[in-house]
Design a protein around this motif. Structure first.
Motif, PDB file in Angstrom:
ATOM      1  N   SER A   1      52.270  66.046 -20.081  1.00  0.00           N
ATOM      2  CA  SER A   1      51.403  65.379 -19.112  1.00  0.00           C
ATOM      3  C   SER A   1      50.430  66.250 -18.119  1.00  0.00           C
ATOM      4  O   SER A   1      49.909  65.825 -17.683  1.00  0.00           O
ATOM      5  CB  SER A   1      52.032  64.401 -18.309  1.00  0.00           C
ATOM      6  N   LEU A   2      51.099  67.373 -17.900  1.00  0.00           N
ATOM      7  CA  LEU A   2      50.283  68.323 -17.221  1.00  0.00           C
ATOM      8  C   LEU A   2      49.051  68.955 -17.668  1.00  0.00           C
ATOM      9  O   LEU A   2      47.976  69.108 -16.972  1.00  0.00           O
ATOM     10  CB  LEU A   2      51.215  69.541 -17.150  1.00  0.00           C
ATOM     11  N   VAL A   3      48.833  68.666 -19.113  1.00  0.00           N
ATOM     12  CA  VAL A   3      47.664  68.913 -19.684  1.00  0.00           C
ATOM     13  C   VAL A   3      46.837  67.642 -19.985  1.00  0.00           C
ATOM     14  O   VAL A   3      45.487  67.323 -19.612  1.00  0.00           O
ATOM     15  CB  VAL A   3      47.601  69.634 -21.202  1.00  0.00           C
ATOM     16  N   ALA A   4      47.594  66.453 -20.335  1.00  0.00           N
ATOM     17  CA  ALA A   4      46.902  65.075 -20.835  1.00  0.00           C
ATOM     18  C   ALA A   4      46.264  64.659 -19.627  1.00  0.00           C
ATOM     19  O   ALA A   4      45.293  63.996 -19.483  1.00  0.00           O
ATOM     20  CB  ALA A   4      47.871  64.326 -21.313  1.00  0.00           C
ATOM     21  N   LEU A   5      47.166  64.105 -18.520  1.00  0.00           N
ATOM     22  CA  LEU A   5      46.788  63.476 -17.289  1.00  0.00           C
ATOM     23  C   LEU A   5      45.411  64.018 -16.680  1.00  0.00           C
ATOM     24  O   LEU A   5      44.422  63.026 -16.263  1.00  0.00           O
ATOM     25  CB  LEU A   5      47.792  63.420 -16.298  1.00  0.00           C
ATOM     26  N   PRO A   6      45.312  65.249 -16.594  1.00  0.00           N
ATOM     27  CA  PRO A   6      44.200  65.594 -15.692  1.00  0.00           C
ATOM     28  C   PRO A   6      42.996  65.365 -16.843  1.00  0.00           C
ATOM     29  O   PRO A   6      41.920  65.028 -16.130  1.00  0.00           O
ATOM     30  CB  PRO A   6      44.222  67.188 -15.665  1.00  0.00           C
ATOM     31  N   LEU A   7      42.953  65.422 -17.923  1.00  0.00           N
ATOM     32  CA  LEU A   7      42.044  65.098 -18.884  1.00  0.00           C
ATOM     33  C   LEU A   7      41.736  63.832 -18.719  1.00  0.00           C
ATOM     34  O   LEU A   7      40.585  63.120 -18.940  1.00  0.00           O
ATOM     35  CB  LEU A   7      42.230  65.598 -20.559  1.00  0.00           C
ATOM     36  N   LEU A   8      42.461  62.706 -18.886  1.00  0.00           N
ATOM     37  CA  LEU A   8      42.604  61.501 -18.802  1.00  0.00           C
ATOM     38  C   LEU A   8      42.032  61.113 -17.544  1.00  0.00           C
ATOM     39  O   LEU A   8      40.853  60.095 -17.604  1.00  0.00           O
ATOM     40  CB  LEU A   8      43.769  60.781 -18.959  1.00  0.00           C
ATOM     41  N   LEU A   9      42.209  61.484 -16.486  1.00  0.00           N
ATOM     42  CA  LEU A   9      41.610  61.299 -15.109  1.00  0.00           C
ATOM     43  C   LEU A   9      40.150  61.538 -15.142  1.00  0.00           C
ATOM     44  O   LEU A   9      39.106  60.737 -14.388  1.00  0.00           O
ATOM     45  CB  LEU A   9      42.367  61.893 -13.914  1.00  0.00           C
ATOM     46  N   ALA A  10      39.740  62.628 -15.447  1.00  0.00           N
ATOM     47  CA  ALA A  10      38.405  63.176 -15.723  1.00  0.00           C
ATOM     48  C   ALA A  10      37.497  62.059 -16.446  1.00  0.00           C
ATOM     49  O   ALA A  10      36.406  61.952 -16.067  1.00  0.00           O
ATOM     50  CB  ALA A  10      38.566  64.570 -16.462  1.00  0.00           C
ATOM     51  N   LEU A  11      38.263  61.489 -17.470  1.00  0.00           N
ATOM     52  CA  LEU A  11      37.397  60.367 -18.303  1.00  0.00           C
ATOM     53  C   LEU A  11      37.178  59.136 -17.450  1.00  0.00           C
ATOM     54  O   LEU A  11      36.326  58.423 -17.477  1.00  0.00           O
ATOM     55  CB  LEU A  11      38.164  60.085 -19.608  1.00  0.00           C
ATOM     56  N   LEU A  12      38.544  58.771 -16.668  1.00  0.00           N
ATOM     57  CA  LEU A  12      38.502  57.524 -16.097  1.00  0.00           C
ATOM     58  C   LEU A  12      37.647  57.393 -14.592  1.00  0.00           C
ATOM     59  O   LEU A  12      36.973  56.400 -14.184  1.00  0.00           O
ATOM     60  CB  LEU A  12      39.955  57.212 -15.783  1.00  0.00           C
TER      61      LEU A  12
END
Length: 293
Positions: A281-292
């Motif tokens: 999640s350290l990598v996935a969540l920042p990417l997800l938030l950038a999209l949201l």
């Protein structure tokens, strides 16, 4: 970079406290997992959930729409995960809960507050409440290997969630002295859960990391797709839909390990899932938030 740093700030306590549990066990010090599990699940978590729900302020119409969307999302994830686990020949008792339920409390709530402000936090509380009810009824029924519904309804956290929803619905509040007492009691839950996770990690069997990584990655993709689809079909406002996607996509919760430990499933395998999915999640969540955003 800011998003990565904020996610790292939220995840760092998980890593540090779990590491403290590992060091504790490696030092040969005594740690009663059974006692800590019972204390946390029977006292700490119910107080934490009740106070969080009681203090939430959100329009009842939004509560209903997001609550129904959340229930549909978790239902779809449950059916899909159960089918895939059956095909793979993996234990439903051990893997179904972790494959469905995320860390919507001590990770999802602060992330929603950072990304979407107070309104986003209120939306996140609604998803959190749905997850708690599903996790501590059906989730316990699965990890316990079946049985009657009586023991599930007697779980303190189920009663605390229902009572918190009632207070939220009616706009009731307890006197400040009582609220402060419950809040203080609830604050012990998360640190104790994370320390206990570290104790389990210290005893992890080698060879389980590849399976944990595969399940964690599949869970993340399925949760993002399900949250977006359900939120769109339910006609949620963009911010509510984004919070739903974020909450569904949080890494596997420490609570999954606590339940596996309490009810005799493969707690060590679940501990590996928690650690791997949290690191991912350290990598996935920042990417997800950038999209949201």
């Amino acid at each position: 970079m800011d998003l990565f740093l904020k996610v790292a700030e939220a995840v760092t306590p998980v890593i540090v406290l779990a590491a403290a549990g590992i060091i504790w066990v490696r030092s040969g010090l005594e740690y009663s997992v059974q006692f800590v599990t019972r204390l946390t699940m029977s006292l700490g978590m119910p107080c934490l959930v009740f106070v969080a729900l009681m203090r939430t302020e959100i329009d009842p119409t939004q509560i209903r729409a997001l609550g129904l969307a959340s229930a549909a999302g978790y239902g779809i994830l449950t059916l899909g995960a159960a089918g895939l686990l059956a095909l793979a020949g993996l234990s439903q008792r051990t893997y179904l809960g972790p494959a469905v339920f995320g860390n919507t409390g001590n990770l999802g709530l602060p992330l929603a507050l950072f990304a979407f402000g107070p309104t986003g936090f209120d939306y996140a509380i609604v998803v959190f409440a749905v997850m708690v009810l599903w996790s501590f009824t059906f989730g316990i029924w699965i990890v316990a290997g079946g049985g009657g519904v009586g023991p599930l309804l007697r779980e303190p956290i189920v009663g605390a969630t229902l009572l918190g929803l009632l207070f939220l619905w009616q706009g009731w509040h307890l006197p400040a002295a009582m609220t402060n007492t419950l809040e203080l009691t609830g604050q012990m839950a998360i640190p104790l859960m994370l320390l206990t996770l570290g104790v389990a990690v210290a005893r992890l069997r080698p060879g389980g990391i590849a399976l944990a990584a595969l399940i964690s990655a599949l869970k993340l993709v399925a949760c993002i797709a399900t949250g977006w689809a359900v939120g769109s079909l339910a006609g949620l406002a963009p911010e509510a839909r984004a919070v739903l996607v974020l909450q569904l996509s949080t890494p596997i919760a420490v609570t999954s390990y606590m339940l596996a430990e309490k009810y005799g499933a493969d707690a060590q395998a679940v501990a590996g899932l928690v650690v791997v999915s949290t690191a991912m999640s350290l990598v996935a969540l920042p990417l997800l938030l950038a999209l949201l955003l």
